[in-house]
Each structure stands twice: as structure tokens, then as C-alpha cells.
Scaffold this motif. Structure first.
Motif, PDB file in Angstrom:
ATOM      1  N   SER A  26     -37.122  32.151  32.893  1.00  0.00           N
ATOM      2  CA  SER A  26     -36.363  31.608  31.781  1.00  0.00           C
ATOM      3  C   SER A  26     -36.269  32.627  30.652  1.00  0.00           C
ATOM      4  CB  SER A  26     -37.044  30.343  31.259  1.00  0.00           C
ATOM      5  OG  SER A  26     -36.394  29.897  30.094  1.00  0.00           O
ATOM      6  N   MET A  27     -35.156  32.633  29.996  1.00  0.00           N
ATOM      7  CA  MET A  27     -34.971  33.510  28.846  1.00  0.00           C
ATOM      8  C   MET A  27     -35.294  32.766  27.543  1.00  0.00           C
ATOM      9  SD  MET A  27     -34.336  36.356  30.168  1.00  0.00           S
ATOM     10  CE  MET A  27     -33.745  37.394  28.860  1.00  0.00           C
ATOM     11  N   VAL A  28     -35.798  31.549  27.667  1.00  0.00           N
ATOM     12  CA  VAL A  28     -36.192  30.768  26.497  1.00  0.00           C
ATOM     13  C   VAL A  28     -37.669  31.035  26.202  1.00  0.00           C
ATOM     14  CG1 VAL A  28     -36.487  28.450  25.550  1.00  0.00           C
ATOM     15  CG2 VAL A  28     -34.490  28.976  26.961  1.00  0.00           C
ATOM     16  N   ILE A  29     -37.938  31.405  24.971  1.00  0.00           N
ATOM     17  CA  ILE A  29     -39.310  31.645  24.548  1.00  0.00           C
ATOM     18  C   ILE A  29     -39.732  30.493  23.666  1.00  0.00           C
ATOM     19  CG2 ILE A  29     -40.806  33.123  23.174  1.00  0.00           C
ATOM     20  CD1 ILE A  29     -39.324  35.463  24.235  1.00  0.00           C
ATOM     21  N   THR A  30     -40.794  29.835  24.083  1.00  0.00           N
ATOM     22  CA  THR A  30     -41.352  28.733  23.294  1.00  0.00           C
ATOM     23  C   THR A  30     -42.394  29.309  22.352  1.00  0.00           C
ATOM     24  OG1 THR A  30     -40.968  27.202  25.117  1.00  0.00           O
ATOM     25  CG2 THR A  30     -42.533  26.505  23.410  1.00  0.00           C
ATOM     26  N   PHE A  31     -42.247  29.014  21.077  1.00  0.00           N
ATOM     27  CA  PHE A  31     -43.170  29.533  20.079  1.00  0.00           C
ATOM     28  C   PHE A  31     -44.526  28.835  20.165  1.00  0.00           C
ATOM     29  CE2 PHE A  31     -39.123  30.353  17.468  1.00  0.00           C
ATOM     30  CZ  PHE A  31     -38.963  31.611  18.016  1.00  0.00           C
ATOM     31  N   SER A  32     -45.554  29.548  19.743  1.00  0.00           N
ATOM     32  CA  SER A  32     -46.909  29.014  19.781  1.00  0.00           C
ATOM     33  C   SER A  32     -47.087  27.895  18.751  1.00  0.00           C
ATOM     34  CB  SER A  32     -47.927  30.126  19.526  1.00  0.00           C
ATOM     35  OG  SER A  32     -47.709  30.726  18.261  1.00  0.00           O
ATOM     36  N   ARG A  33     -46.233  27.894  17.760  1.00  0.00           N
ATOM     37  CA  ARG A  33     -46.223  26.830  16.750  1.00  0.00           C
ATOM     38  C   ARG A  33     -44.834  26.783  16.141  1.00  0.00           C
ATOM     39  NH1 ARG A  33     -50.120  29.837  12.368  1.00  0.00           N
ATOM     40  NH2 ARG A  33     -48.605  31.334  11.623  1.00  0.00           N
ATOM     41  N   LYS A  34     -44.522  25.702  15.469  1.00  0.00           N
ATOM     42  CA  LYS A  34     -43.203  25.560  14.840  1.00  0.00           C
ATOM     43  C   LYS A  34     -43.018  26.681  13.826  1.00  0.00           C
ATOM     44  CE  LYS A  34     -41.964  21.797  16.908  1.00  0.00           C
ATOM     45  NZ  LYS A  34     -40.979  21.835  17.944  1.00  0.00           N
ATOM     46  N   TYR A  35     -41.793  27.159  13.760  1.00  0.00           N
ATOM     47  CA  TYR A  35     -41.463  28.286  12.905  1.00  0.00           C
ATOM     48  C   TYR A  35     -40.376  27.842  11.944  1.00  0.00           C
ATOM     49  CZ  TYR A  35     -39.314  32.879  11.842  1.00  0.00           C
ATOM     50  OH  TYR A  35     -38.784  33.979  11.232  1.00  0.00           O
ATOM     51  N   ASN A  36     -40.629  27.960  10.647  1.00  0.00           N
ATOM     52  CA  ASN A  36     -39.662  27.576   9.637  1.00  0.00           C
ATOM     53  C   ASN A  36     -38.961  28.821   9.141  1.00  0.00           C
ATOM     54  OD1 ASN A  36     -38.305  26.715   7.277  1.00  0.00           O
ATOM     55  ND2 ASN A  36     -39.744  25.022   7.077  1.00  0.00           N
ATOM     56  N   TYR A  37     -37.647  28.842   9.309  1.00  0.00           N
ATOM     57  CA  TYR A  37     -36.842  29.962   8.832  1.00  0.00           C
ATOM     58  C   TYR A  37     -35.651  29.406   8.075  1.00  0.00           C
ATOM     59  CZ  TYR A  37     -33.913  34.097   8.674  1.00  0.00           C
ATOM     60  OH  TYR A  37     -33.129  35.136   8.233  1.00  0.00           O
ATOM     61  N   GLU A  38     -35.562  29.768   6.814  1.00  0.00           N
ATOM     62  CA  GLU A  38     -34.479  29.345   5.925  1.00  0.00           C
ATOM     63  C   GLU A  38     -34.245  27.837   5.972  1.00  0.00           C
ATOM     64  OE1 GLU A  38     -31.002  31.804   6.462  1.00  0.00           O
ATOM     65  OE2 GLU A  38     -31.995  33.509   5.514  1.00  0.00           O
ATOM     66  N   GLY A  39     -35.329  27.081   5.897  1.00  0.00           N
ATOM     67  CA  GLY A  39     -35.237  25.631   5.819  1.00  0.00           C
ATOM     68  C   GLY A  39     -35.064  24.911   7.144  1.00  0.00           C
ATOM     69  N   GLU A  40     -34.932  25.645   8.234  1.00  0.00           N
ATOM     70  CA  GLU A  40     -34.817  25.016   9.550  1.00  0.00           C
ATOM     71  C   GLU A  40     -36.072  25.312  10.366  1.00  0.00           C
ATOM     72  OE1 GLU A  40     -31.248  24.943  11.878  1.00  0.00           O
ATOM     73  OE2 GLU A  40     -30.099  25.753  10.193  1.00  0.00           O
ATOM     74  N   GLU A  41     -36.453  24.335  11.173  1.00  0.00           N
ATOM     75  CA  GLU A  41     -37.635  24.488  12.003  1.00  0.00           C
ATOM     76  C   GLU A  41     -37.229  24.833  13.430  1.00  0.00           C
ATOM     77  OE1 GLU A  41     -40.504  21.124  12.919  1.00  0.00           O
ATOM     78  OE2 GLU A  41     -41.488  22.172  11.245  1.00  0.00           O
ATOM     79  N   TYR A  42     -37.872  25.833  13.980  1.00  0.00           N
ATOM     80  CA  TYR A  42     -37.584  26.293  15.341  1.00  0.00           C
ATOM     81  C   TYR A  42     -38.842  26.189  16.193  1.00  0.00           C
ATOM     82  CZ  TYR A  42     -33.427  28.361  13.226  1.00  0.00           C
ATOM     83  OH  TYR A  42     -32.247  28.545  12.557  1.00  0.00           O
ATOM     84  N   GLY A  43     -38.657  25.747  17.423  1.00  0.00           N
ATOM     85  CA  GLY A  43     -39.769  25.673  18.368  1.00  0.00           C
ATOM     86  C   GLY A  43     -39.595  26.671  19.494  1.00  0.00           C
ATOM     87  N   GLN A  44     -38.407  27.239  19.574  1.00  0.00           N
ATOM     88  CA  GLN A  44     -38.132  28.202  20.638  1.00  0.00           C
ATOM     89  C   GLN A  44     -36.897  29.020  20.284  1.00  0.00           C
ATOM     90  OE1 GLN A  44     -37.698  25.543  23.959  1.00  0.00           O
ATOM     91  NE2 GLN A  44     -35.535  25.195  23.591  1.00  0.00           N
ATOM     92  N   VAL A  45     -36.688  30.069  21.061  1.00  0.00           N
ATOM     93  CA  VAL A  45     -35.495  30.897  20.909  1.00  0.00           C
ATOM     94  C   VAL A  45     -34.999  31.238  22.310  1.00  0.00           C
ATOM     95  CG1 VAL A  45     -36.738  33.100  20.753  1.00  0.00           C
ATOM     96  CG2 VAL A  45     -34.484  32.874  19.705  1.00  0.00           C
ATOM     97  N   ASP A  46     -33.688  31.243  22.467  1.00  0.00           N
ATOM     98  CA  ASP A  46     -33.065  31.516  23.757  1.00  0.00           C
ATOM     99  C   ASP A  46     -32.517  32.945  23.756  1.00  0.00           C
ATOM    100  OD1 ASP A  46     -31.612  31.630  26.102  1.00  0.00           O
ATOM    101  OD2 ASP A  46     -30.425  29.838  25.699  1.00  0.00           O
ATOM    102  N   LEU A  47     -33.092  33.799  24.588  1.00  0.00           N
ATOM    103  CA  LEU A  47     -32.668  35.195  24.666  1.00  0.00           C
ATOM    104  C   LEU A  47     -31.706  35.458  25.815  1.00  0.00           C
ATOM    105  CD1 LEU A  47     -36.052  37.017  23.936  1.00  0.00           C
ATOM    106  CD2 LEU A  47     -34.183  36.540  22.353  1.00  0.00           C
ATOM    107  N   SER A  48     -31.071  34.418  26.333  1.00  0.00           N
ATOM    108  CA  SER A  48     -30.155  34.606  27.462  1.00  0.00           C
ATOM    109  C   SER A  48     -28.961  35.490  27.096  1.00  0.00           C
ATOM    110  CB  SER A  48     -29.677  33.262  28.012  1.00  0.00           C
ATOM    111  OG  SER A  48     -28.989  32.534  27.011  1.00  0.00           O
ATOM    112  N   GLY A  49     -28.706  35.681  25.814  1.00  0.00           N
ATOM    113  CA  GLY A  49     -27.648  36.582  25.375  1.00  0.00           C
ATOM    114  C   GLY A  49     -27.905  38.029  25.786  1.00  0.00           C
ATOM    115  N   LEU A  50     -29.135  38.343  26.166  1.00  0.00           N
ATOM    116  CA  LEU A  50     -29.439  39.691  26.665  1.00  0.00           C
ATOM    117  C   LEU A  50     -28.582  40.024  27.878  1.00  0.00           C
ATOM    118  CD1 LEU A  50     -33.346  39.681  26.448  1.00  0.00           C
ATOM    119  CD2 LEU A  50     -31.788  41.097  25.085  1.00  0.00           C
ATOM    120  N   GLU A  51     -28.258  39.008  28.660  1.00  0.00           N
ATOM    121  CA  GLU A  51     -27.462  39.203  29.878  1.00  0.00           C
ATOM    122  C   GLU A  51     -26.064  39.743  29.579  1.00  0.00           C
ATOM    123  OE1 GLU A  51     -28.519  38.864  32.941  1.00  0.00           O
ATOM    124  OE2 GLU A  51     -30.369  37.753  32.679  1.00  0.00           O
ATOM    125  N   ASP A  52     -25.557  39.481  28.383  1.00  0.00           N
ATOM    126  CA  ASP A  52     -24.196  39.886  28.022  1.00  0.00           C
ATOM    127  C   ASP A  52     -24.143  41.185  27.229  1.00  0.00           C
ATOM    128  OD1 ASP A  52     -23.190  37.541  29.205  1.00  0.00           O
ATOM    129  OD2 ASP A  52     -23.610  36.414  27.374  1.00  0.00           O
TER     130      ASP A  52
END
Length: 120
Positions: A26-52
Motif C-alpha cells: 500500500s502507498m498509504v502511510i498510517t501515522f503513529s498518532r493524529k497529526y494536526n496541520y493547519e487546523g485539519e487532523e490527518y491520520g494517514q497520507v496517500d503516496l500513490s501519486g508517486l506512480e505518476d
């Protein structure tokens, strides 16, 4: 027993790859804890764009790396380069990756590096 009542058991071996958020492929990375960036909370990031991405993207990342004053014989092995590439692949700001928790930043770096070297 009529032909339509016969039960036939067929076993077929298949090589199945499951690519969920927790699989190695999977190209989805699950964070070890919730990540707050500019007022939004993220639990993961999808790096599938690397394929393009293309070599042009890699060259642009090298130029950004050079402008920052960093130098490496193998830039694709550096955390800073991985952050730059990840930002381009996800269309997220570079600062999103630069502010990650260290454990999560290393997950991103490892995923980018293994992608470049064909390991997943």
C-alpha cells in the motif's frame, strides 16, 4: 442424480496481493498518532501519486534540495528529498511533511526510498 445436481469442487491456486492501508504494498502511510496541520487532523497520507511522477519531478526536487543548501551523493536516500518528493506526489505543501512527527517522517522516507528502488 441429474447433471445439474452434480457438485464439482475446483481448487485454483492464485497469487493474490491485498493492498489495504496496512499492507506492505500500500502507498498509504498510517501515522503513529493524529497529526494536526493547519487546523485539519490527518491520520494517514496517500503516496500513490508517486506512480505518476517523472524524472522531471525528481530533477525539480534536486533543485529545491540544492537551493536549501543541502548536499548528498544519494539525495533519494535523504529525509529532506523524501519530503520534497512526497509534497509533489500528494500536492500537499512541503511544510506538511517537514512538520511530521519523526517516526512518521521516517515512515514516509522509507516508503519513498523503497518506491525508488522497486521494493514496494
Amino acid at each position: 442424480m441429474a447433471d445439474r445436481d452434480k457438485v464439482v469442487n475446483v481448487s485454483v491456486a492464485q497469487d493474490i496481493t491485498v493492498e489495504g492501508p496496512n499492507s506492505e504494498n500500500s502507498m498509504v502511510i498510517t501515522f503513529s498518532r493524529k497529526y494536526n496541520y493547519e487546523g485539519e487532523e490527518y491520520g494517514q497520507v496517500d503516496l500513490s501519486g508517486l506512480e505518476d511522477m517523472t524524472a522531471t519531478d525528481m530533477i525539480a526536487a534536486n533543485k529545491i534540495l540544492e537551493k536549501s543548501g543541502s548536499f548528498s551523493f544519494l539525495p533519494e536516500m535523504s529525509l529532506e528529498y523524501a519530503c520534497i518528493i512526497s509534497a509533489r506526489a500528494t500536492k500537499m505543501p512541503l511544510e506538511f511533511f517537514q512538520r511530521l512527527h519523526p517516526r512518521d517522517a521516517i515512515k514516509v522516507k522509507n516508503k519513498v526510498t523503497s518506491f525508488f528502488y522497486g521494493e514496494g
